[in-house]
Design an enzyme around this catalytic site. Structure first.
Site, PDB file in Angstrom:
ATOM      1  N   ASP A 120       0.863  -1.183   0.000  1.00  0.00           N
ATOM      2  CA  ASP A 120       0.000   0.000   0.000  1.00  0.00           C
ATOM      3  C   ASP A 120       0.898   1.231   0.000  1.00  0.00           C
ATOM      4  O   ASP A 120       1.929   1.257   0.675  1.00  0.00           O
ATOM      5  CB  ASP A 120      -0.904   0.014   1.231  1.00  0.00           C
ATOM      6  N   ASP A 139      -6.974  -1.813  -4.142  1.00  0.00           N
ATOM      7  CA  ASP A 139      -7.943  -1.507  -3.078  1.00  0.00           C
ATOM      8  C   ASP A 139      -9.030  -0.565  -3.584  1.00  0.00           C
ATOM      9  O   ASP A 139     -10.210  -0.742  -3.293  1.00  0.00           O
ATOM     10  CB  ASP A 139      -7.247  -0.862  -1.883  1.00  0.00           C
TER      11      ASP A 139
END
Length: 171
Positions: A120, A139
């Protein structure tokens, strides 16, 4: 393969490739894993490296190996279930939603296999309030796909009558 499944596969492939390209650039080329943080439009948008071993926002983090393979299996099972569901759908929004979810899920599965966790790095904040959470393209695709399915997948798939045509709705 029916038209809806072709759309799902095309969208999922595109999302997967975009996700892989952005993660390769951030992790391997920019070497954000060593740098940790790169101010882009500080404080609004920054690249901040985070390795997520759980699901969104680190929920259900079960450690490096305990949950890794369980989450991979769960993601693949959800992808298979969505493909099974989508084959009976005809809407473009159904295909878009399912394709976004599958492409994002497969992008995160690849990270779990390759790195042991999901990479991320996208971080949005506002002045005075630093957001501690980061996310990635996969995501965002999963979230958007789920929202699209919640909004547009309310009608049941049309059923075929025994004569081969579409059945009329009863009033």
């Amino acid at each position: 393969m029916n038209p809806t499944l072709r759309r799902v596969v095309a969208i999922a492939t595109l999302v997967y490739l975009i996700d892989r390209a952005t993660k390769f650039w951030v992790v391997e080329v920019l070497d954000l894993r060593s740098r940790g943080h790169v101010a882009v439009l500080d404080p609004w948008f920054n690249l901040t490296m985070a390795w997520n071993q759980g699901i969104n926002f680190g929920l259900f983090d079960m450690g490096p190996d305990a949950g890794r393979w369980a989450l991979i299996g769960l993601a693949l099972a959800i992808c298979a279930g969505l493909l099974f569901w989508a084959r009976r759908r005809t809407g473009v929004m159904d295909a878009l939603g399912v394709g976004l979810i599958i492409g994002g899920a497969l992008g995160n599965v690849w990270d779990r296999i390759r790195y042991g966790a999901v990479a991320d790095f996208l971080n949005f904040s506002v002045p005075g309030v630093r957001n501690p959470f980061a996310f990635n393209v996969a995501d965002a695709a999963i979230f958007l796909g789920a929202v699209l399915l919640l909004i547009f997948a309310r009608e049941p798939a049309p059923r075929k009558s025994q004569s081969g045509g579409r059945a009329r709705k009863r009033r």
